[in-house]
Motif scaffolding. Structure first.
Motif, PDB file in Angstrom:
ATOM      1  N   GLY A 228       0.826  -1.197   0.000  1.00 31.99           N
ATOM      2  CA  GLY A 228       0.000   0.000   0.000  1.00 31.99           C
ATOM      3  C   GLY A 228       0.855   1.239   0.000  1.00 31.99           C
ATOM      4  N   ARG A 229       0.251   2.331   0.389  1.00 35.98           N
ATOM      5  CA  ARG A 229       0.957   3.614   0.441  1.00 35.98           C
ATOM      6  C   ARG A 229       0.560   4.369   1.690  1.00 35.98           C
ATOM      7  NH1 ARG A 229       0.575   5.794  -5.792  1.00 35.98           N
ATOM      8  NH2 ARG A 229       1.971   4.225  -6.640  1.00 35.98           N
ATOM      9  N   LEU A 230       1.539   5.066   2.244  1.00 34.50           N
ATOM     10  CA  LEU A 230       1.265   6.033   3.294  1.00 34.50           C
ATOM     11  C   LEU A 230       0.854   7.329   2.604  1.00 34.50           C
ATOM     12  CD1 LEU A 230       4.347   5.503   5.635  1.00 34.50           C
ATOM     13  CD2 LEU A 230       1.984   4.844   6.110  1.00 34.50           C
ATOM     14  N   HIS A 231      -0.215   7.928   3.063  1.00 37.03           N
ATOM     15  CA  HIS A 231      -0.657   9.227   2.544  1.00 37.03           C
ATOM     16  C   HIS A 231      -0.332  10.264   3.608  1.00 37.03           C
ATOM     17  CE1 HIS A 231      -3.021   7.800  -1.000  1.00 37.03           C
ATOM     18  NE2 HIS A 231      -2.778   6.671  -0.355  1.00 37.03           N
ATOM     19  N   LEU A 232       0.570  11.162   3.253  1.00 43.76           N
ATOM     20  CA  LEU A 232       1.075  12.152   4.194  1.00 43.76           C
ATOM     21  C   LEU A 232       0.578  13.531   3.782  1.00 43.76           C
ATOM     22  CD1 LEU A 232       4.775  10.882   4.204  1.00 43.76           C
ATOM     23  CD2 LEU A 232       2.893  10.127   5.666  1.00 43.76           C
ATOM     24  N   ALA A 233      -0.236  14.140   4.626  1.00 44.39           N
ATOM     25  CA  ALA A 233      -0.773  15.469   4.365  1.00 44.39           C
ATOM     26  C   ALA A 233      -0.581  16.317   5.614  1.00 44.39           C
ATOM     27  CB  ALA A 233      -2.247  15.393   3.991  1.00 44.39           C
ATOM     28  N   SER A 234      -0.038  17.486   5.438  1.00 45.30           N
ATOM     29  CA  SER A 234       0.227  18.377   6.560  1.00 45.30           C
ATOM     30  C   SER A 234      -1.057  18.666   7.331  1.00 45.30           C
ATOM     31  CB  SER A 234       0.826  19.683   6.026  1.00 45.30           C
ATOM     32  OG  SER A 234       1.142  20.541   7.089  1.00 45.30           O
ATOM     33  N   GLY A 235      -0.989  18.504   8.655  1.00 44.42           N
ATOM     34  CA  GLY A 235      -2.133  18.772   9.516  1.00 44.42           C
ATOM     35  C   GLY A 235      -3.179  17.680   9.538  1.00 44.42           C
ATOM     36  N   GLN A 236      -2.945  16.572   8.822  1.00 49.17           N
ATOM     37  CA  GLN A 236      -3.895  15.465   8.759  1.00 49.17           C
ATOM     38  C   GLN A 236      -3.268  14.213   9.365  1.00 49.17           C
ATOM     39  OE1 GLN A 236      -7.067  15.792   7.521  1.00 49.17           O
ATOM     40  NE2 GLN A 236      -6.538  17.958   7.356  1.00 49.17           N
ATOM     41  N   PRO A 237      -4.095  13.271   9.824  1.00 45.53           N
ATOM     42  CA  PRO A 237      -3.523  12.009  10.296  1.00 45.53           C
ATOM     43  C   PRO A 237      -2.823  11.279   9.150  1.00 45.53           C
ATOM     44  CG  PRO A 237      -5.837  12.201  10.934  1.00 45.53           C
ATOM     45  CD  PRO A 237      -5.537  13.330   9.990  1.00 45.53           C
ATOM     46  N   VAL A 238      -1.813  10.493   9.493  1.00 49.59           N
ATOM     47  CA  VAL A 238      -1.136   9.650   8.509  1.00 49.59           C
ATOM     48  C   VAL A 238      -2.079   8.486   8.201  1.00 49.59           C
ATOM     49  CG1 VAL A 238       0.847   8.153   8.092  1.00 49.59           C
ATOM     50  CG2 VAL A 238       1.149  10.313   9.328  1.00 49.59           C
ATOM     51  N   VAL A 239      -2.305   8.238   6.908  1.00 51.51           N
ATOM     52  CA  VAL A 239      -3.222   7.173   6.493  1.00 51.51           C
ATOM     53  C   VAL A 239      -2.454   6.174   5.648  1.00 51.51           C
ATOM     54  CG1 VAL A 239      -5.305   6.617   5.162  1.00 51.51           C
ATOM     55  CG2 VAL A 239      -5.211   8.722   6.510  1.00 51.51           C
ATOM     56  N   TRP A 240      -2.632   4.883   5.948  1.00 48.64           N
ATOM     57  CA  TRP A 240      -2.081   3.825   5.103  1.00 48.64           C
ATOM     58  C   TRP A 240      -3.245   3.226   4.336  1.00 48.64           C
ATOM     59  CZ3 TRP A 240      -2.929  -1.437   4.545  1.00 48.64           C
ATOM     60  CH2 TRP A 240      -2.017  -2.101   3.728  1.00 48.64           C
ATOM     61  N   ARG A 241      -3.105   3.153   3.000  1.00 47.46           N
ATOM     62  CA  ARG A 241      -4.145   2.569   2.151  1.00 47.46           C
ATOM     63  C   ARG A 241      -3.567   1.399   1.388  1.00 47.46           C
ATOM     64  NH1 ARG A 241      -5.803   8.312   0.554  1.00 47.46           N
ATOM     65  NH2 ARG A 241      -7.445   8.709   2.061  1.00 47.46           N
ATOM     66  N   GLN A 242      -4.271   0.291   1.444  1.00 44.99           N
ATOM     67  CA  GLN A 242      -3.859  -0.888   0.691  1.00 44.99           C
ATOM     68  C   GLN A 242      -4.038  -0.599  -0.795  1.00 44.99           C
ATOM     69  OE1 GLN A 242      -5.347  -4.456   2.380  1.00 44.99           O
ATOM     70  NE2 GLN A 242      -4.596  -5.742   0.728  1.00 44.99           N
ATOM     71  N   ARG A 243      -3.124  -1.095  -1.587  1.00 38.75           N
ATOM     72  CA  ARG A 243      -3.109  -0.770  -3.015  1.00 38.75           C
ATOM     73  C   ARG A 243      -4.399  -1.149  -3.727  1.00 38.75           C
ATOM     74  NH1 ARG A 243       0.969  -2.823  -7.693  1.00 38.75           N
ATOM     75  NH2 ARG A 243       0.138  -1.492  -9.307  1.00 38.75           N
ATOM     76  N   ASN A 244      -4.942  -2.293  -3.422  1.00 35.38           N
ATOM     77  CA  ASN A 244      -6.147  -2.752  -4.126  1.00 35.38           C
ATOM     78  C   ASN A 244      -7.430  -2.176  -3.541  1.00 35.38           C
ATOM     79  OD1 ASN A 244      -6.485  -4.151  -1.770  1.00 35.38           O
ATOM     80  ND2 ASN A 244      -6.260  -6.183  -2.665  1.00 35.38           N
ATOM     81  N   GLY A 245      -7.311  -1.260  -2.608  1.00 36.02           N
ATOM     82  CA  GLY A 245      -8.485  -0.632  -2.011  1.00 36.02           C
ATOM     83  C   GLY A 245      -9.196  -1.483  -0.978  1.00 36.02           C
TER      84      GLY A 245
END
Length: 138
Positions: A61-78
């Protein structure tokens, strides 16, 4: 991907590799940090495996890093996603990753304990995002 979301310097597609080889697209960790601080959401390749003995194996998957937001890990296949919250700890571990540009790290967060495999070049960005992630309200 929207205009305010892009892959990090270490998370490259085949097309990114070709553009980089042609000197058309050259991303850097410094540019990642600057873009992150200006509100761009960065995606970092991340294989995750829970270390608490639950079944499931390693998931891509991928870590989604956005300033001021929680770190989110999303599995590649959804198939899944979850938020990682402070406190964070990212410590290198001795484990083969299959590629010399990818490192293995023990990742501790309030969501659990994991082995995370991420591009070594993206580690400073991930640590910066972890340090600046919002606290979870009690």
């Amino acid at each position: 991907m929207s205009a305010d979301t892009r892959r990090s310097a270490g998370t490259q597609s085949g097309t990114d590799g070709i553009l980089r080889a042609l000197h058309i697209k050259r991303l850097s960790p410094a540019q990642d940090l600057a873009d992150y601080s200006h509100g761009v959401t960065l995606q970092v390749m991340c294989f995750l495996r829970q270390t608490n003995g639950l079944a499931g194996g390693t998931r891509f998957g991928r870590l989604h890093l956005a300033s001021g937001q929680p770190v989110v890990w999303r599995q590649r296949n959804g198939a899944g996603e979850f938020e990682l919250h402070q406190p964070f700890s990212l410590t290198p571990v001795e484990q083969r990753t299959g590629h010399w540009k990818v490192g293995a790290y023990a990742l501790e967060s309030s969501a659990g304990s994991f082995i995370a495999m991420i591009p070594k070049i993206d580690v400073p960005l991930v640590e910066h995002a972890f340090a600046h992630a919002p606290q979870v309200p009690a």
